[in-house]
Design a protein around this motif. Structure first.
Motif, PDB file in Angstrom:
ATOM      1  N   LYS A 721       0.827  -1.205   0.000  1.00  0.00           N
ATOM      2  CA  LYS A 721       0.000   0.000   0.000  1.00  0.00           C
ATOM      3  C   LYS A 721       0.866   1.261   0.000  1.00  0.00           C
ATOM      4  N   ALA A 722       1.952   1.208   0.817  1.00  0.00           N
ATOM      5  CA  ALA A 722       2.847   2.366   0.858  1.00  0.00           C
ATOM      6  C   ALA A 722       3.516   2.594  -0.484  1.00  0.00           C
ATOM      7  N   ILE A 723       3.984   1.499  -1.114  1.00  0.00           N
ATOM      8  CA  ILE A 723       4.638   1.628  -2.430  1.00  0.00           C
ATOM      9  C   ILE A 723       3.643   2.137  -3.461  1.00  0.00           C
ATOM     10  N   THR A 724       2.395   1.635  -3.404  1.00  0.00           N
ATOM     11  CA  THR A 724       1.366   2.092  -4.355  1.00  0.00           C
ATOM     12  C   THR A 724       1.135   3.588  -4.226  1.00  0.00           C
ATOM     13  N   PHE A 725       0.954   4.035  -3.000  1.00  0.00           N
ATOM     14  CA  PHE A 725       0.710   5.450  -2.775  1.00  0.00           C
ATOM     15  C   PHE A 725       1.933   6.289  -3.170  1.00  0.00           C
ATOM     16  N   CYS A 726       3.118   5.737  -2.880  1.00  0.00           N
ATOM     17  CA  CYS A 726       4.350   6.451  -3.230  1.00  0.00           C
ATOM     18  C   CYS A 726       4.471   6.615  -4.738  1.00  0.00           C
ATOM     19  N   MET A 727       4.219   5.533  -5.487  1.00  0.00           N
ATOM     20  CA  MET A 727       4.314   5.599  -6.955  1.00  0.00           C
ATOM     21  C   MET A 727       3.253   6.539  -7.521  1.00  0.00           C
ATOM     22  N   LEU A 728       2.066   6.492  -6.959  1.00  0.00           N
ATOM     23  CA  LEU A 728       1.002   7.386  -7.417  1.00  0.00           C
ATOM     24  C   LEU A 728       1.374   8.846  -7.180  1.00  0.00           C
ATOM     25  N   LEU A 729       1.979   9.086  -6.017  1.00  0.00           N
ATOM     26  CA  LEU A 729       2.409  10.445  -5.693  1.00  0.00           C
ATOM     27  C   LEU A 729       3.524  10.910  -6.626  1.00  0.00           C
ATOM     28  N   LEU A 730       4.457   9.997  -6.959  1.00  0.00           N
ATOM     29  CA  LEU A 730       5.527  10.349  -7.903  1.00  0.00           C
ATOM     30  C   LEU A 730       4.954  10.734  -9.266  1.00  0.00           C
ATOM     31  N   ILE A 731       4.023   9.901  -9.733  1.00  0.00           N
ATOM     32  CA  ILE A 731       3.397  10.199 -11.041  1.00  0.00           C
ATOM     33  C   ILE A 731       2.717  11.554 -11.010  1.00  0.00           C
ATOM     34  N   LEU A 732       1.995  11.858  -9.934  1.00  0.00           N
ATOM     35  CA  LEU A 732       1.298  13.137  -9.814  1.00  0.00           C
ATOM     36  C   LEU A 732       2.286  14.296  -9.784  1.00  0.00           C
ATOM     37  N   ILE A 733       3.393  14.138  -9.038  1.00  0.00           N
ATOM     38  CA  ILE A 733       4.394  15.208  -8.935  1.00  0.00           C
ATOM     39  C   ILE A 733       4.981  15.540 -10.296  1.00  0.00           C
ATOM     40  N   TRP A 734       5.401  14.526 -11.040  1.00  0.00           N
ATOM     41  CA  TRP A 734       6.101  14.790 -12.305  1.00  0.00           C
ATOM     42  C   TRP A 734       5.149  15.189 -13.427  1.00  0.00           C
ATOM     43  N   VAL A 735       3.903  14.731 -13.373  1.00  0.00           N
ATOM     44  CA  VAL A 735       2.905  15.228 -14.343  1.00  0.00           C
ATOM     45  C   VAL A 735       2.621  16.700 -14.084  1.00  0.00           C
ATOM     46  N   ASP A 750      13.333  26.463 -13.288  1.00  0.00           N
ATOM     47  CA  ASP A 750      14.364  25.878 -12.424  1.00  0.00           C
ATOM     48  C   ASP A 750      13.833  25.677 -11.006  1.00  0.00           C
ATOM     49  N   VAL A 751      13.078  26.661 -10.519  1.00  0.00           N
ATOM     50  CA  VAL A 751      12.522  26.544  -9.172  1.00  0.00           C
ATOM     51  C   VAL A 751      11.546  25.376  -9.097  1.00  0.00           C
ATOM     52  N   SER A 752      10.661  25.295 -10.092  1.00  0.00           N
ATOM     53  CA  SER A 752       9.676  24.203 -10.089  1.00  0.00           C
ATOM     54  C   SER A 752      10.355  22.845 -10.244  1.00  0.00           C
ATOM     55  N   ASN A 753      11.429  22.784 -11.027  1.00  0.00           N
ATOM     56  CA  ASN A 753      12.167  21.526 -11.185  1.00  0.00           C
ATOM     57  C   ASN A 753      12.803  21.106  -9.863  1.00  0.00           C
ATOM     58  N   ALA A 754      13.389  22.073  -9.156  1.00  0.00           N
ATOM     59  CA  ALA A 754      13.990  21.772  -7.856  1.00  0.00           C
ATOM     60  C   ALA A 754      12.931  21.311  -6.857  1.00  0.00           C
ATOM     61  N   VAL A 755      11.750  21.962  -6.865  1.00  0.00           N
ATOM     62  CA  VAL A 755      10.653  21.579  -5.967  1.00  0.00           C
ATOM     63  C   VAL A 755      10.165  20.169  -6.295  1.00  0.00           C
ATOM     64  N   ALA A 756      10.029  19.883  -7.623  1.00  0.00           N
ATOM     65  CA  ALA A 756       9.572  18.550  -8.027  1.00  0.00           C
ATOM     66  C   ALA A 756      10.567  17.475  -7.596  1.00  0.00           C
ATOM     67  N   THR A 757      11.859  17.770  -7.763  1.00  0.00           N
ATOM     68  CA  THR A 757      12.892  16.806  -7.356  1.00  0.00           C
ATOM     69  C   THR A 757      12.843  16.560  -5.852  1.00  0.00           C
ATOM     70  N   LEU A 758      12.778  17.643  -5.100  1.00  0.00           N
ATOM     71  CA  LEU A 758      12.747  17.502  -3.646  1.00  0.00           C
ATOM     72  C   LEU A 758      11.460  16.822  -3.190  1.00  0.00           C
ATOM     73  N   SER A 759      10.345  17.155  -3.832  1.00  0.00           N
ATOM     74  CA  SER A 759       9.052  16.543  -3.465  1.00  0.00           C
ATOM     75  C   SER A 759       9.054  15.043  -3.709  1.00  0.00           C
ATOM     76  N   SER A 760       9.645  14.624  -4.835  1.00  0.00           N
ATOM     77  CA  SER A 760       9.692  13.180  -5.130  1.00  0.00           C
ATOM     78  C   SER A 760      10.532  12.437  -4.104  1.00  0.00           C
ATOM     79  N   LEU A 761      11.582  13.090  -3.599  1.00  0.00           N
ATOM     80  CA  LEU A 761      12.409  12.457  -2.563  1.00  0.00           C
ATOM     81  C   LEU A 761      11.649  12.392  -1.237  1.00  0.00           C
TER      82      LEU A 761
END
Length: 801
Positions: A721-735, A750-761
Motif C-alpha cells: 500500500k505504501a509503495i502504491t501510494f508512493c508511486m502514485l504520488l511520484l506520477i502526480l508530482i512529475w505530471v 528551475d525553481v519548479s524543477n527543484a521543488v519537483a525533485t525535492l518533493s519526489s524524494l
C-alpha cells in the motif's frame, strides 16, 4: 548697377580732374599708358539691337599712376568696352586683341604687346564665349561679378582665369546652411536658364544629395516664362521656401508676379545678383509675399569714392549723342544724380577695386619694382603677369587679397541680408570662408511675416522612435510607423527599424537598445534558501531514519521493509538530494550535469528497489502458495539484487553515454524582452535522454502494478500500500511539473524543477519509511515476532478459504 561699374573702375585710375569740359563722342573708354588693362563690362543689358541709357565716357587722371609705392614711374592705361549684348560682343574684344586693327593670334611679337590683363565680362554665358580667345595666349582674365559658374575653376579649360567673387559652390553652401538652420526641407529652386543658373542647379542637387532636403520643384526662367502658371504650380505643391538663383531683371518679373498673384507667407532666398535691389523692397505689397533673405557681397566703403562721383556729376555732359552701332558708351546721363550712383549697389565696389589692384601688384612684381623705380626694360608678356597674379598676396582695405590654385578668391566674406519693413536690405549675419567656413546669423533681427517662423516640409517629422515610410518619389514625403519592441531607430537611417542584438532589448518606439540583464536563481534568492533548507532537513531525516533502522535492524518492522535494501534506498535518496543544490547559481555545463545525473541514476536504484520489494511481497503472499518454485528461486539466487544491479548499470551506461556525447549546456531564455534567463537545455535534454526516462517510468509503472495487487495484505506487512501510494504520488508530482513547465518561463522552471525533485524524494521517504518509524518509536508492541506471525496465519487462513 552696371552704370556704376565704369565709375568704380575710373576711381582706381583717376583723381579729380579740375578742368570741366564737354566730352567728345567715342565708342570706347581709353587712357594711354605704358601697359594697358582691358575692360569688358555689361554697362547695360541689351536683348535686341536697340540700346538705351548708355552711359557717357569721362576723362580721368591717375590714382595708381600717382603712387610712389605701387608701380612707381609706370603708367597703367586702360581700354574699356561695353560688353552689353551676346550678339554684339566681339567688336570690343577684337579691338583689345588687335594691333593697328589687325588680329594675328599666332604671331607672338605682334599680339598683346601692351594689354597685360582683361577685367570682365559680366555673366557666365558671355564669359564662356569670350574667355577662350584670351586663354590661348594666357592673358589673365579677372572676373568681378556674374561669372561665378564652377566651370571656370577648371584650370585645364581656363588656365588664365581668376575672379574676385566666389564661385557658385559657395552660394550653394550658404543656401544649404539657410535650409539646415531653419529646418526647411521642402523647397523650390528657380534659376535663370543659362550657364550660370544651370550650374547653380547642378551644384544644389549634388549638395542636398543624401540630406533631409528635397527639391520639390525646379524651373528655368526665360524671357517667355509664364510666371502666374509657375506660381500656381508651386502653390499646389505647398512649397513655402523658394530659392531664386537668377539675375536682377528676371527676379523682378518673378517677385512682381508673386505680388500680383497674392502669394502670402513664403520665404524667398535671393542670391547676390538681386539681394540688394533698391526698388523691389519698396514695392507695394512686397510684405505680403513673405520674407526675403539674401546673400550679398559685403559693403566695403572705398575711400574717396563719394567725392569722385560728385566731381564727375559736376562736369558738363554733352547732350543728344548719336547711337553707335556697337554698344556705344555715349548717352545723356543727366537723369542720374550723384546720390543715385552712390547708393545704387555698393556691393560691387570691392571686387572691382581688388581686381585692378591685383593686376597692378602682379605687374609690380614682373617689373621688379623697388624703391621708387621699376625695370621697364623687361618685356612683359601676359603669362608673366598671370604667374605673379596666382602668387599675389597683399592687404587692401583690411582684406588680404590672394587666390587659390583654381584662381578663386581666398578672401572676403558674404553678408546675409533681410528685406526689412522699411524697404532696406538689413544685414543680419555673415558667412566667412577663410581661414575656415563660419555661418553666423542673428535670427532675432528677422521679422517674419505673420510673426511666426515659416515651416516648409512635405510631411511633418516623425516622433522619436517612429520610422519613415516613403510615399512617392520624394524622400521628404512619408508616413510614420512606430518601431516594434526589440528594435530601435537610428538617426543615421530614419527609414528602417534596426533589430537589437541578442544581449539587448528595447520597448516600442525606442531610439536605443538597452543591455538585457542576465537572470538566474541565485543562492541568495529566498525561494532557493527555502528549498535548500528543505533539502538539508531531508538529509537530516535520512540520517535519522538510517540510525533508527540500524539500531532496530533485527526487528520485524525493519526486516519487512526490506532489511539491507532500506539502507540502499536511504543512501540513494541522500545522493539524489545533491542534485537539488545545483538548480541554483549561474548555470554551467558542470551545474547542468549535476542537476540531472545524480538524481536520474540513484533514483533509478530507489525505484528498482521498490519494484523488487513489491514483487517480493506479492511473490511471498500470493505466488508461493500456487508456485512455490518461483519463490524459492527468487530467494535462493537473490534475483532482486540482480535486478537492482542491472537497472543501475543500464541507467549508468545510458547516462554516461548521453552526458559524454552532448552534455546539457547553458540555455538563454529570451521570453522576457528586457532580460535573459539563464538555464539548462531542459527540453533538448529530455528528448535526448528519453530512454533513461522511459526506464524510470517503466519501473514506476511496474512497481505501481505489483504493489496495487498486494493492497489486501496484512496491515503490518502492507508495504504494498505504501509503495502504491508512493508511486502514485511520484506520477502526480512529475505530471504536475511537466504541465507547469509548459506554461512558465525563465527561472520559474528551475525553481519548479527543484521543488519537483525535492518533493519526489520526500514522498518516497515519508510515505515508505515514516510509518515504520512510527511503529518502532510509538508502537513497540506491534514490532514483535508473535504479532507478525499472528497476522500472517490469519491472512493465510482467509486466503485459503
Amino acid at each position: 548697377m552696371f552704370t556704376l561699374i565704369f565709375v568704380y573702375l575710373c576711381l582706381l585710375c583717376c583723381n579729380l580732374h579740375a578742368e570741366t569740359k564737354c566730352i567728345p563722342k567715342t565708342s570706347e573708354f581709353k587712357m594711354k599708358g605704358d601697359y594697358l588693362l582691358g575692360g569688358l563690362f555689361g554697362i547695360h543689358h541689351v536683348n535686341a539691337t536697340l540700346h538705351q541709357n548708355i552711359p557717357e565716357a569721362i576723362i580721368c587722371s591717375r590714382e595708381i599712376n600717382n603712387s610712389t609705392s605701387l608701380l612707381p614711374n609706370v603708367t597703367l592705361g586702360y581700354e574699356i568696352f561695353d560688353h552689353c549684348s551676346d550678339t554684339k560682343n566681339f567688336p570690343g574684344i577684337f579691338s583689345l586683341m588687335s594691333v593697328d586693327g589687325s588680329v594675328q593670334p599666332w604671331k607672338e611679337s605682334a599680339n598683346f604687346s601692351k594689354v597685360i590683363a582683361v577685367v570682365g565680362t559680366g555673366t557666365s554665358t558671355t564669359t564662356m564665349t569670350v574667355a577662350p580667345l584670351f586663354m590661348m595666349d594666357l592673358v589673365p582674365m579677372v572676373r568681378l561679378f556674374g561669372a561665378s559658374s564652377s566651370v571656370f575653376s577648371r584650370k585645364q579649360n581656363f588656365p588664365s582665369f581668376l575672379r574676385t567673387v566666389h564661385p557658385n559652390k559657395y552660394f550653394i553652401e550658404i543656401i544649404w546652411k539657410f535650409l539646415e538652420k531653419f529646418k526647411w526641407t521642402w523647397v523650390a529652386f528657380l534659376y535663370i536658364d543659362d550657364d550660370y543658373g544651370r550650374d547653380g542647379l547642378d551644384l544644389f542637387v549634388k549638395k542636398i544629395k543624401d540630406t533631409e532636403i528635397c527639391l520639390a520643384f525646379t524651373h528655368g526662367l526665360k524671357e517667355d516664362t509664364d510666371y502666374p502658371k509657375l506660381i500656381k504650380q508651386m502653390e499646389a505643391l505647398r512649397i513655402n521656401v523658394t530659392i531664386v538663383f537668377t539675375t536682377k531683371w528676371t527676379a523682378e518679373r518673378l517677385i512682381m508676379s508673386a505680388i500680383q498673384q497674392n502669394v502670402t507667407n513664403k520665404v524667398w532666398i535671393a542670391v547676390d545678383a538681386w539681394s540688394l535691389h533698391k526698388e523691389l523692397p519698396k514695392e507695394r505689397g512686397i510684405r505680403n509675399i513673405g520674407t526675403v533673405l539674401g546673400i550679398a557681397e559685403p559693403k566695403i566703403k572705398i575711400p574717396g569714392f563719394d567725392d569722385f562721383v560728385f566731381s564727375f556729376k559736376a562736369q558738363n555732359q554733352c547732350g543728344n549723342p548719336e547711337q553707335d552701332p556697337f554698344c556705344n558708351q555715349m548717352c545723356n546721363c543727366s537723369s542720374l544724380s550723384a546720390e543715385d550712383i552712390i547708393t545704387a549697389d555698393p556691393s560691387f565696389n570691392f571686387p572691382v577695386y581688388s581686381a585692378v589692384y591685383a593686376v597692378a601688384h602682379a605687374l609690380h612684381a614682373v617689373l621688379q619694382c623697388g624703391a621708387g623705380s621699376c625695370n621697364k626694360s623687361i618685356k612683359v608678356y601676359p603669362h608673366m603677369v598671370l604667374e605673379e597674379l596666382t602668387k599675389s598676396k597683399f592687404t587692401l582695405l583690411n582684406q588680404t587679397v590672394h587666390f587659390d590654385d583654381n584662381g578663386d578668391p581666398k578672401f572676403g566674406p558674404y553678408a546675409i541680408v533681410f528685406w526689412n519693413e522699411s524697404g532696406d536690405a538689413e544685414e543680419i549675419g555673415s558667412y566667412t570662408f577663410h581661414p575656415e567656413h563660419n555661418f553666423d546669423i542673428n535670427k532675432s533681427k528677422i521679422h517674419w511675416h505673420g510673426d511666426k517662423e515659416p515651416e516648409s516640409f512635405c510631411s511633418k517629422e516623425c516622433p522619436d522612435g517612429f520610422m519613415k515610410k516613403q510615399e512617392g518619389v520624394h524622400k521628404c514625403c512619408f508616413s510614420c510607423t512606430i518601431c516594434p519592441k526589440g528594435t530601435y531607430l537610428n538617426t543615421t537611417d530614419p527609414y528602417n527599424c534596426i533589430e537589437c542584438e541578442d544581449k539587448e532589448w528595447s520597448a516600442k518606439g525606442s531610439t536605443t537598445c538597452n543591455i538585457r540583464q542576465l537572470e538566474y536563481v541565485q543562492f541568495s534568492d529566498p525561494t532557493a534558501i527555502v528549498i535548500m533548507i528543505g533539502t538539508v532537513i531531508l538529509l537530516a531525516f535520512i540520517v535519522a531514519i538510517s540510525v533508527l533502522f540500524a539500531l532496530n535492524y533485527n526487528t520485524p518492522v525493519v526486516r519487512s521493509a526490506g532489511g539491507p535494501m532500506c539502507f540502499l534506498i536511504l543512501g540513494c535518496l541522500g545522493l539524489c538530494s545533491i542534485s537539488v543544490f545545483f538548480f541554483f547559481g549561474e548555470p554551467s555545463v558542470a551545474f547542468c550535469v549535476l542537476r540531472y545525473f545524480p538524481f536520474l541514476l540513484f533514483y533509478t536504484v530507489c525505484v528498482a528497489c521498490l519494484f523488487a520489494r513489491s514483487f517480493q511481497i506479492i511473490c511471498i503472499f500470493k505466488i508461493s502458495p500456487n508456485f512455490p518454485n518461483i519463490s524459492r528461486i527468487w530467494t535462493k539466487y537473490n534475483i532482486h539484487w540482480i535486478f537492482i544491479s542491472a537497472a543501475f548499470l543500464l541507467q549508468a551506461i545510458l547516462l554516461v553515454i548521453r552526458f559524454s556525447l552532448d552534455p546539457p549546456k547553458q540555455y538563454k531564455d529570451k521570453f522576457y524582452f528586457d532580460r535573459i534567463i539563464l538555464g539548462c537545455e531542459l527540453n533538448k535534454f529530455v528528448d535526448d535522454s528519453l530512454i533513461s526516462f522511459i526506464l524510470i517510468s517503466v519501473l514506476i509503472f511496474l512497481s505501481f502494478c505489483f504493489s496495487y495487487a498486494g493492497k489486501d495484505l496484512p496491515k503490518n506487512y502492507n508495504e504494498a500500500k505504501a509503495i502504491t501510494f508512493c508511486m502514485l504520488l511520484l506520477i502526480l508530482i512529475w505530471v504536475t511539473f511537466a504541465t507547469f513547465a509548459t506554461i512558465v518561463h525563465g527561472k520559474d522552471i528551475d525553481v519548479s524543477n527543484a521543488v519537483a525533485t525535492l518533493s519526489s524524494l520526500y514522498s518516497l521517504l515519508l510515505v515508505y519509511f515514516l510509518p515504520r518509524c512510527y511503529i518502532i518509536l510509538f508502537k513497540p508492541e506491534k514490532n514483535t515476532e508473535q504479532y507478525f506471525q499472528d497476522l500472517i496465519q490469519s491472512y493465510t487462513r482467509s486466503y485459503s478459504q
